[in-house]
Design an enzyme around this catalytic site. Structure first.
Site, PDB file in Angstrom:
ATOM      1  N   ASP A  12      43.397  44.541  37.378  1.00  0.00           N
ATOM      2  CA  ASP A  12      42.635  43.508  38.083  1.00  0.00           C
ATOM      3  C   ASP A  12      43.420  42.984  39.288  1.00  0.00           C
ATOM      4  OD1 ASP A  12      40.586  41.786  38.614  1.00  0.00           O
ATOM      5  OD2 ASP A  12      41.004  40.398  36.975  1.00  0.00           O
TER       6      ASP A  12
ATOM      7  N   ASN B   4      30.370  46.171  36.547  1.00  0.00           N
ATOM      8  CA  ASN B   4      30.752  46.485  37.935  1.00  0.00           C
ATOM      9  C   ASN B   4      29.612  47.110  38.748  1.00  0.00           C
ATOM     10  OD1 ASN B   4      34.234  47.389  37.201  1.00  0.00           O
ATOM     11  ND2 ASN B   4      33.368  45.435  37.885  1.00  0.00           N
TER      12      ASN B   4
HETATM   13  C1  FPP Z   1      39.705  45.197  39.721  1.00  0.00           C
HETATM   14  O1  FPP Z   1      40.028  44.556  40.911  1.00  0.00           O
HETATM   15  C2  FPP Z   1      39.647  46.626  39.840  1.00  0.00           C
HETATM   16  C3  FPP Z   1      38.532  47.396  39.671  1.00  0.00           C
HETATM   17  C4  FPP Z   1      37.194  46.866  39.384  1.00  0.00           C
HETATM   18  C5  FPP Z   1      38.554  48.844  39.779  1.00  0.00           C
HETATM   19  C6  FPP Z   1      39.826  49.555  39.443  1.00  0.00           C
HETATM   20  C7  FPP Z   1      39.861  50.770  40.253  1.00  0.00           C
HETATM   21  C8  FPP Z   1      40.941  51.335  40.808  1.00  0.00           C
HETATM   22  C9  FPP Z   1      42.303  50.870  40.541  1.00  0.00           C
HETATM   23  C10 FPP Z   1      40.815  52.468  41.746  1.00  0.00           C
HETATM   24  C11 FPP Z   1      40.208  53.744  41.270  1.00  0.00           C
HETATM   25  C12 FPP Z   1      40.548  54.153  39.884  1.00  0.00           C
HETATM   26  C13 FPP Z   1      41.081  55.333  39.471  1.00  0.00           C
HETATM   27  C14 FPP Z   1      41.213  55.578  38.012  1.00  0.00           C
HETATM   28  C15 FPP Z   1      41.573  56.366  40.385  1.00  0.00           C
HETATM   29  P1  FPP Z   1      38.965  43.533  41.527  1.00  0.00           P
HETATM   30  O2  FPP Z   1      38.200  44.265  42.551  1.00  0.00           O
HETATM   31  O3  FPP Z   1      38.148  42.950  40.445  1.00  0.00           O
HETATM   32  O4  FPP Z   1      39.915  42.466  42.163  1.00  0.00           O
HETATM   33  P2  FPP Z   1      39.609  40.924  42.397  1.00  0.00           P
HETATM   34  O5  FPP Z   1      39.415  40.320  41.034  1.00  0.00           O
HETATM   35  O6  FPP Z   1      40.847  40.436  43.066  1.00  0.00           O
HETATM   36  O7  FPP Z   1      38.400  40.837  43.250  1.00  0.00           O
END
Ligand code: FPP
Length: 243
Positions: free
Chosen positions: A18, A66
């Site tokens: 996250d 998501n």
């Molecule tokens: C959370 O950060 C992250 C995600 C919803 C997606 C995770 C994906 C990746 C790390 C990239 C692709 C994955 C792979 C396996 C190659 P957020 O967007 O919720 O952050 P925030 O809470 O700060 O908005």
């Protein structure tokens, strides 16, 4: 820093990655930039877990919730996933890592499904670590799915109601071939579980860090593992019984 005890590693480590969006915003960049950099942390963490000897690593890459994000962000995440699968097949092979996926895989775009299936097939005989990507995953969805499948078997006299126990439930979850989770790490300072592996975390330890996912590196992983190794896991027993 204290050394990691290789004999007391979590067998199954699950990570809620996250903070990509906040990481990007902090530098005045778009959220996509955070996800791109989050992908780098994925690679480093996968390699480090395999090197240490962790047998099962499960990453929460995309939740059922998501799908409600802006269309462009969903597309970016799917593109990053395809790119990473294409690019990192070699890393998985070189490190003897098997790829697995849990979630409502059918709901993913065909282009993702195709790449995913290819990498899963090509790595199916790898034995050092199982890397599971939770994609379009929701624990409640998983439990509903298990209940439906078990009900169908009861209806068709394949399972009797009396025979339903933990093992039967386990066998009908997406994680049927995996052990329970020992340690959950969540980055970015949020202290919640967000519909991740609700059944499998019954006796898991939790490690929360303020570090945002794109900044999560070897040192941060080691900190989490050292914290885990200091804990006494009692599984409902007393300290005396454990010792
Ligand atoms: C959370 O950060 C992250 C995600 C919803 C997606 C995770 C994906 C990746 C790390 C990239 C692709 C994955 C792979 C396996 C190659 P957020 O967007 O919720 O952050 P925030 O809470 O700060 O908005």
């Amino acid at each position: 820093m204290k050394e990691i005890d290789k004999d007391n590693l979590p067998k199954h480590l699950a990570i809620i990655m996250d903070g990509n969006g906040r990481w990007a915003k902090k530098q005045g960049m778009l959220r996509a930039f955070g996800h791109e950099n989050g992908t780098k942390s994925v690679k480093v963490t996968v390699e480090n877990c395999a090197k240490l000897g962790i047998e099962f690593l499960t990453l929460y890459a995309f939740s059922t919730e998501n799908w409600n994000r802006p269309k462009m962000e969903v597309e970016t995440l799917m593109k990053l996933l395809i790119g990473a699968l294409k690019k990192e097949l070699k890393t998985l092979q070189d490190n003897n890592i098997r790829l697995n996926a849990i979630g409502n895989i059918d709901s993913l775009p065909n282009s993702v499904k195709k790449e995913l299936q290819e990498v899963i097939l090509k790595t199916e005989n790898n034995t050092r670590m199982t890397l599971t990507l939770a994609l379009s995953y929701g624990a409640r969805d998983e439990i509903i799915n298990a209940v439906k499948n078990i009900s169908e078997k009861v209806k068709n006299n394949i399972i009797s109601t009396d025979a339903i126990d933990e093992s039967i439930i386990n066998q009908h979850l997406y994680t049927h071939n995996m052990p329970d989770v020992d340690l959950v790490i969540r980055t970015s300072g949020e202290h919640r579980i967000s519909n991740f592996l609700l059944w499998q975390i019954a006796y898991a330890e939790f490690y929360f860090t303020e570090v945002l996912w794109p900044d999560f590196n070897e040192e941060e992983l080691n900190k989490a593992l050292i914290s885990y190794q200091k804990r006494e896991r009692r599984f409902g027993k007393t300290s005396e019984q454990i010792r």
